[in-house]
Design a protein around this motif. Sequence first.
Motif, PDB file in Angstrom:
ATOM      1  N   LEU A 149       0.847  -1.373   0.047  1.00  0.00           N
ATOM      2  CA  LEU A 149      -0.051  -0.051   0.034  1.00  0.00           C
ATOM      3  C   LEU A 149       0.736   1.142   0.125  1.00  0.00           C
ATOM      4  O   LEU A 149       0.405   2.211  -0.555  1.00  0.00           O
ATOM      5  N   ASP A 150       1.958   1.229   0.790  1.00  0.00           N
ATOM      6  CA  ASP A 150       2.897   2.614   0.618  1.00  0.00           C
ATOM      7  C   ASP A 150       3.278   2.843  -0.599  1.00  0.00           C
ATOM      8  O   ASP A 150       3.200   3.963  -1.029  1.00  0.00           O
TER       9      ASP A 150
ATOM     10  N   ALA B 152      -6.725   8.606  -9.779  1.00  0.00           N
ATOM     11  CA  ALA B 152      -5.518   8.660  -8.665  1.00  0.00           C
ATOM     12  C   ALA B 152      -6.010   8.875  -7.380  1.00  0.00           C
ATOM     13  O   ALA B 152      -6.063   8.027  -6.398  1.00  0.00           O
ATOM     14  N   GLU B 153      -7.021   9.856  -7.372  1.00  0.00           N
ATOM     15  CA  GLU B 153      -7.510  10.381  -6.081  1.00  0.00           C
ATOM     16  C   GLU B 153      -8.450   9.274  -5.587  1.00  0.00           C
ATOM     17  O   GLU B 153      -8.500   9.146  -4.243  1.00  0.00           O
ATOM     18  N   GLN B 154      -9.329   8.623  -6.541  1.00  0.00           N
ATOM     19  CA  GLN B 154      -9.960   7.683  -6.119  1.00  0.00           C
ATOM     20  C   GLN B 154      -9.335   6.509  -5.420  1.00  0.00           C
ATOM     21  O   GLN B 154      -9.771   5.932  -4.411  1.00  0.00           O
ATOM     22  N   TRP B 155      -8.108   6.025  -6.004  1.00  0.00           N
ATOM     23  CA  TRP B 155      -7.373   5.086  -5.428  1.00  0.00           C
ATOM     24  C   TRP B 155      -6.596   5.504  -3.925  1.00  0.00           C
ATOM     25  O   TRP B 155      -6.661   4.558  -3.227  1.00  0.00           O
TER      26      TRP B 155
ATOM     27  N   ILE C 195      -6.950   3.681  -0.774  1.00  0.00           N
ATOM     28  CA  ILE C 195      -5.937   3.147   0.248  1.00  0.00           C
ATOM     29  C   ILE C 195      -6.285   3.517   1.626  1.00  0.00           C
ATOM     30  O   ILE C 195      -5.950   2.796   2.555  1.00  0.00           O
ATOM     31  N   ASP C 196      -6.547   4.923   1.684  1.00  0.00           N
ATOM     32  CA  ASP C 196      -6.960   5.367   2.970  1.00  0.00           C
ATOM     33  C   ASP C 196      -7.729   4.392   4.068  1.00  0.00           C
ATOM     34  O   ASP C 196      -7.863   4.294   5.079  1.00  0.00           O
TER      35      ASP C 196
ATOM     36  N   SER D 228      -9.375   0.513   7.926  1.00  0.00           N
ATOM     37  CA  SER D 228     -10.129  -0.801   8.335  1.00  0.00           C
ATOM     38  C   SER D 228      -9.204  -1.851   8.774  1.00  0.00           C
ATOM     39  O   SER D 228      -9.650  -2.733   9.569  1.00  0.00           O
ATOM     40  N   LEU D 229      -7.959  -1.561   8.623  1.00  0.00           N
ATOM     41  CA  LEU D 229      -6.936  -2.461   9.246  1.00  0.00           C
ATOM     42  C   LEU D 229      -6.510  -2.149  10.634  1.00  0.00           C
ATOM     43  O   LEU D 229      -5.884  -2.830  11.190  1.00  0.00           O
TER      44      LEU D 229
END
Length: 429
Positions: free
Chosen positions: A385-386, A405-408, A412-413, A418-419
């Motif tokens: 993810l990083d 890109a903003e949606q991706w 990720i955020d 959630s993690l």
Amino acid sequence: MFRHNDRRSGTHCQGPLKALMTIGVGLAMLLSGEQRALAAGPALSQQSIDKLQGLERELSNGHYQQVVDTARSRAASAGSSQAEQWARALYLQMAASAAQRLDQPGRAADLLYQARAIETAPLSQRLQWLEQEAKLRLRAGQLDQASALFDRWQGQASLGSDDLWLGAQLHARLEQWDDALHWVRLARQGNASPGSEHLALAANIYQQSGQLEEASNVVEAQLDQDDSDPARWQQAAALYQRLGQPGRAAALWEAGWQRGILKGEEALMMRAKLHMAGGTPARAAEMLTTALEDGSIEDSEAHRRLLASAWAESRDHQKALQAWQAVAERSDDAHDWYMLGDLAYGWGVWSQAEKGFAKARARGADNPGQLLLMEGVAAYEQGRLDQAQQIFQQAEEFGDSADQAEQWLALIDSDRRSLQPSSSRISMR
């Protein structure tokens, strides 16, 4: 003695246009009472008969220019009676015969044109002169006039096979393909087993007039007669490709290859391409692999690309990706790296997809923003993810990829939140 001209005399062109025929004297002159009654035209006076016989002797003795001059002079001075006009027509034919022997086909044709314009001459004789004029115009290179005369002749008489093929060839020479098609169909109706030259003419006419199925049938008939000419195999395969039958083209080429008629590097490459187009890319890949290994074809980047494309079309994921990676590493070309990345992306092989897009972008490939998006997706799918975040942040800088890109980045955020453990989320509230 004067005799009827045999309208089948002379040589008919069966191949390229060439010297066509020799005009016989053809005066249809019959002498004594009963014979004169059978003559084709009006009865001639004994004086006219004697003059014509004298010119015939001069013609036989090779005095061609003298015959031309004398015959034309006598034709010009002929009277207006039917017998005199019939004699005039015969003088003109005599002059045409001499001009033809002087190798002046255009002049001979002009003289026959004048002769057949004389209505006193019997229709059958004028039709014969029409045939002879048509062939002389052809021999003289007066193709437009010849084609019009051939069409008129065909409309008034039942032509033999050789003459029908000659008419087809004439119209093909003028690139009058619809007319040529009409003639070749007439010729084939009267000749069930044409020779190789006529088949070649028919194939060309069918092809040029858009009758590709008929053209392919004729080419295969040529192969049945003689399969030793590689050009015929190539022509047949090309026709099937134009007909949208690449599988049939590949099968035909394969047959020529197996018989040893099609051979060499160029033929092998075409064999592979036809198999790819015909729906058997794995067969193409196998033969290219063998040819590269045994040196039958040059181990070039172009040939390696074709091999990689063949494996890709056969959907052998492992061999296709290996082949494209080998090509990309050898050429270090942006397009080759992109091909590797694109294939791997479509098949979910994320590590190779990421590498391919990164290398393509580094070597200046077009649409870097879109490449960054796909590279970021590959990193994301591998759980990094990083790194994915860093790549998507770069993609934000390009207008065509910023929104995605903003949606991706938002996804990720969300994944990171959630993690997080429940206690951490509670303490953050």
